[in-house]
Design a protein around this motif. Structure first.
Motif, PDB file in Angstrom:
ATOM      1  N   UNK A  47       0.815  -1.375  -0.296  1.00 11.40           N
ATOM      2  CA  UNK A  47       0.027  -0.010   0.074  1.00 11.40           C
ATOM      3  C   UNK A  47       0.832   1.255  -0.052  1.00 11.40           C
ATOM      4  N   UNK A  48       1.968   1.354   0.735  1.00 15.33           N
ATOM      5  CA  UNK A  48       2.909   2.483   0.712  1.00 15.33           C
ATOM      6  C   UNK A  48       3.773   2.604  -0.562  1.00 15.33           C
ATOM      7  N   UNK A  49       3.753   1.680  -1.126  1.00 14.41           N
ATOM      8  CA  UNK A  49       4.947   1.506  -2.343  1.00 14.41           C
ATOM      9  C   UNK A  49       4.793   2.939  -3.342  1.00 14.41           C
ATOM     10  N   UNK A  50       3.448   3.211  -3.740  1.00 17.58           N
ATOM     11  CA  UNK A  50       3.164   4.207  -4.582  1.00 17.58           C
ATOM     12  C   UNK A  50       3.605   5.518  -3.931  1.00 17.58           C
ATOM     13  N   UNK A  51       3.511   5.788  -2.668  1.00 17.83           N
ATOM     14  CA  UNK A  51       3.821   7.014  -2.216  1.00 17.83           C
ATOM     15  C   UNK A  51       5.255   7.146  -2.080  1.00 17.83           C
ATOM     16  N   UNK A  52       5.967   5.851  -1.595  1.00 18.73           N
ATOM     17  CA  UNK A  52       7.596   6.082  -1.505  1.00 18.73           C
ATOM     18  C   UNK A  52       8.039   6.253  -2.756  1.00 18.73           C
ATOM     19  N   UNK A  60      10.807  10.474  -6.396  1.00 20.18           N
ATOM     20  CA  UNK A  60      10.795  11.212  -7.672  1.00 20.18           C
ATOM     21  C   UNK A  60      10.435  12.841  -7.462  1.00 20.18           C
ATOM     22  N   UNK A  61      10.186  13.199  -6.132  1.00 19.90           N
ATOM     23  CA  UNK A  61       9.938  14.508  -5.818  1.00 19.90           C
ATOM     24  C   UNK A  61      11.335  15.195  -5.636  1.00 19.90           C
ATOM     25  N   UNK A  62      11.512  16.240  -6.528  1.00 20.73           N
ATOM     26  CA  UNK A  62      12.725  17.270  -6.516  1.00 20.73           C
ATOM     27  C   UNK A  62      13.070  17.756  -4.979  1.00 20.73           C
TER      28      UNK A  62
END
Length: 109
Positions: free
Chosen positions: A36-41, A46-48
């Motif tokens: 469940x946490x994989x997408x947010x990690x 990928x966040x600058x």
């Protein structure tokens, strides 16, 4: 942009000294919260804003040395390192918790 690197016991040792800021996510293949946490990690990686942080993922069962070092108590277990030193580690279960860890790591000095 840095992607999430899959790491191992051996690599972790050198990476935490090579990279100033490192976050490690320990997972287990049967762990639903991990999935469940994989997408947010991935999104954070990928966040600058978190561009100075090295994102690692490790399989807890396959990396007993690191798991023991952070006193892993379950998964997903997160550890943050600053200049080779473990600064914090905990079982995290929400995107907000992970963001808090990342922000702690950004502010570390």
């Amino acid at each position: 942009m840095m992607a999430i690197q899959i790491s191992s016991d051996n690599e972790l040792r050198s990476l935490i000294f090579e990279k100033e800021r490192v976050i490690v996510k320990f997972i287990d293949k049967d762990c639903l919260i991990c999935k469940a946490l994989a997408p947010s990690f991935k999104e954070f990686s990928e966040n600058a804003m978190y561009g100075d942080i090295t994102f690692l993922q490790m399989d807890a069962a396959e990396n007993p040395v690191s798991s023991k070092e952070v006193k892993l108590t379950g998964t997903p277990f997160f550890a943050i390192y600053y200049k080779g030193t473990l600064r914090n580690c905990a079982l995290l279960s929400s995107k907000e918790d992970v963001r808090e860890f990342l922000d702690q790591l950004l502010m570390a000095q």
